[in-house]
Design an enzyme around this catalytic site. Sequence first.
Site, PDB file in Angstrom:
ATOM      1  N   GLY A   3      -6.494  46.568   9.458  1.00 53.80           N
ATOM      2  CA  GLY A   3      -5.109  46.830   9.368  1.00 53.80           C
ATOM      3  C   GLY A   3      -4.550  46.947   7.782  1.00 53.80           C
ATOM      4  O   GLY A   3      -4.070  48.040   7.585  1.00 53.80           O
ATOM      5  N   ARG A  56     -15.738  40.958  24.463  1.00 58.39           N
ATOM      6  CA  ARG A  56     -15.903  40.224  23.342  1.00 58.39           C
ATOM      7  C   ARG A  56     -15.870  38.763  23.298  1.00 58.39           C
ATOM      8  O   ARG A  56     -15.035  37.935  23.722  1.00 58.39           O
ATOM      9  CB  ARG A  56     -14.724  40.717  22.448  1.00 58.39           C
ATOM     10  N   ARG A  92      -5.182  31.886   6.155  1.00 63.63           N
ATOM     11  CA  ARG A  92      -6.341  31.045   5.803  1.00 63.63           C
ATOM     12  C   ARG A  92      -6.446  31.002   4.366  1.00 63.63           C
ATOM     13  O   ARG A  92      -6.581  31.926   3.865  1.00 63.63           O
ATOM     14  CB  ARG A  92      -7.573  31.392   6.617  1.00 63.63           C
ATOM     15  N   GLY A  96      -7.359  38.156   9.709  1.00 68.25           N
ATOM     16  CA  GLY A  96      -8.455  37.620   9.120  1.00 68.25           C
ATOM     17  C   GLY A  96      -9.340  38.621   8.191  1.00 68.25           C
ATOM     18  O   GLY A  96      -9.292  39.828   8.572  1.00 68.25           O
ATOM     19  N   ASP A 131       2.102  38.605   6.364  1.00 64.62           N
ATOM     20  CA  ASP A 131       1.783  39.991   6.602  1.00 64.62           C
ATOM     21  C   ASP A 131       2.139  40.824   5.262  1.00 64.62           C
ATOM     22  O   ASP A 131       2.955  40.817   4.707  1.00 64.62           O
ATOM     23  CB  ASP A 131       3.010  40.412   7.640  1.00 64.62           C
TER      24      ASP A 131
HETATM   25  P1  ADP Z   1      -5.976  41.562  13.417  1.00 64.06           P
HETATM   26  O1  ADP Z   1      -6.892  40.713  12.309  1.00 64.06           O
HETATM   27  O2  ADP Z   1      -4.886  40.600  13.713  1.00 64.06           O
HETATM   28  O3  ADP Z   1      -6.514  42.478  14.241  1.00 64.06           O
HETATM   29  P2  ADP Z   1      -4.946  43.846  11.753  1.00 64.06           P
HETATM   30  O4  ADP Z   1      -6.290  44.666  11.685  1.00 64.06           O
HETATM   31  O5  ADP Z   1      -4.066  44.607  12.577  1.00 64.06           O
HETATM   32  O6  ADP Z   1      -5.158  42.222  12.107  1.00 64.06           O
HETATM   33  O7  ADP Z   1      -4.275  43.747  10.462  1.00 64.06           O
HETATM   34  C1  ADP Z   1      -3.063  43.047  10.234  1.00 64.06           C
HETATM   35  C2  ADP Z   1      -2.596  43.120   8.524  1.00 64.06           C
HETATM   36  O8  ADP Z   1      -2.496  44.650   8.380  1.00 64.06           O
HETATM   37  C3  ADP Z   1      -1.411  42.727   8.299  1.00 64.06           C
HETATM   38  O9  ADP Z   1      -1.301  42.068   7.129  1.00 64.06           O
HETATM   39  C4  ADP Z   1      -0.497  43.927   8.186  1.00 64.06           C
HETATM   40  O10 ADP Z   1       0.411  43.928   7.106  1.00 64.06           O
HETATM   41  C5  ADP Z   1      -1.405  45.012   7.716  1.00 64.06           C
HETATM   42  N1  ADP Z   1      -1.126  46.529   8.281  1.00 64.06           N
HETATM   43  C6  ADP Z   1      -0.987  46.945   9.179  1.00 64.06           C
HETATM   44  N2  ADP Z   1      -0.362  48.129   9.262  1.00 64.06           N
HETATM   45  C7  ADP Z   1       0.132  48.298   8.052  1.00 64.06           C
HETATM   46  C8  ADP Z   1       0.578  49.414   7.377  1.00 64.06           C
HETATM   47  N3  ADP Z   1       0.998  50.369   7.909  1.00 64.06           N
HETATM   48  N4  ADP Z   1       0.934  49.347   6.017  1.00 64.06           N
HETATM   49  C9  ADP Z   1       0.556  48.266   5.394  1.00 64.06           C
HETATM   50  N5  ADP Z   1      -0.264  47.263   5.899  1.00 64.06           N
HETATM   51  C10 ADP Z   1      -0.438  47.117   7.408  1.00 64.06           C
END
Ligand code: ADP
Length: 382
Positions: free
Chosen positions: A333, A90, A240, A211, A282
């Site tokens: 997420g 990546r 951000r 992001g 989060d």
């Molecule tokens: P990254 O961009 O670091 O790959 P992710 O796609 O893992 O991030 O997303 C992170 C976000 O997803 C966080 O804000 C987290 O709160 C949210 N998230 C992840 N799992 C859950 C869940 N089971 N319920 C609610 N929100 C979640």
Amino acid sequence: MLILVINCGSSSAKYQLFDVRKMSCVARGIVERIGSSRANLTYQSNGKKLHENVSCPDHYVAMNIIADALTHPENGVINSTGLIEGIGHRVVHGGEEFKESTKITPRVIKSIEKYCELAPLHNPPSLLGIKACSKIFKGTTQVAVFDTSFHQTMPPEAFLYGLPFRFYKKYGIRKYGFHGTSHRFVATQAAKVLKRSLNSLKLVTCHLGNGCSMAAVKNGISIDTTMGFTPLEGLLMGTRSGDLDPAVVFYLMNREKLSPNRISDILNKESGLLGLSGVSNDMRDILKAAKDSGDSGRRARTAIEMFIYRIEKYIGAYQAAMNGLDAVILTAGIGENNPWIIKRIEKDLKGVVSKRVKFIIVPTNEELLIARDTYNIIKRSK
Ligand code: ADP
């Protein structure tokens, strides 16, 4: 055919080994805290998950640790790294040069080096990973898959800023867009779910992770996206700010006597959901805080409302840009784990979009797409 996918960050290296013909992941994991004295390896395969403290001063050692984990006599999945036929990396920034994934050659490495200026936090660790792999996995084909390349189809009216044109010519200042691998993956998956050809669909894809970005995908092609010259533009994100009047930057720099680095940190690391809520970046913590009755609860609720408001605003804008809309896709997420968000957006936009518009969640899998691209490039060059 076995393909190794590598995603190097400044202090971490994620990896997944795919059996591409079966489209299955045989082992995965991460080396974390590279460069610190407390580095550790997580390794997952065959339902087992192992953690190990390791000594890992740099990305070269990290790649060696990954190779050793995969070939470990007890927990490994292969006898020799020679069985790996391709490595897909990546890479965040491919500038205007890379409109698709590409086989890594010395010339490609030079170009990725050139784009370090545009992605100073992201491209350098990818290069370290690429260079380490060419020593450790000697002779194995390596492929670069860029976050920016899917958006290279945007027309000038979407990618230019209203600045003197010479800055575009001189410094390449324009909208590039990011998360391209994810937008491309979920658009393709959505076409399958909808049982339609991607070439006939008008989609808005929303990657909502730490992001966040959205893309207008018309007939399989990205025609606009919310992130810009850097991943700072567009939606409200974990830390951000997203869209902002640039005059706010000068005003704050003046009033608070801030250096360019400091204001950049504020906009990238202290704003967004974290800055507004004062609780966390989060979404899970913010949802919890939103249940409070006091001021902190109110701030958390405002942050969530703002997060959703911007998404809805861009859906309207992209419907106009594509002259129609067939489906809105949520992923990553936040998008995948909070079904109430997609229901809420569907309800709010009832009066704006046609009844035929579908609102669906599609899990993203950027690593799988990197593995597939790597496989296809190897197949083509045989
Ligand atoms: P990254 O961009 O670091 O790959 P992710 O796609 O893992 O991030 O997303 C992170 C976000 O997803 C966080 O804000 C987290 O709160 C949210 N998230 C992840 N799992 C859950 C869940 N089971 N319920 C609610 N929100 C979640």
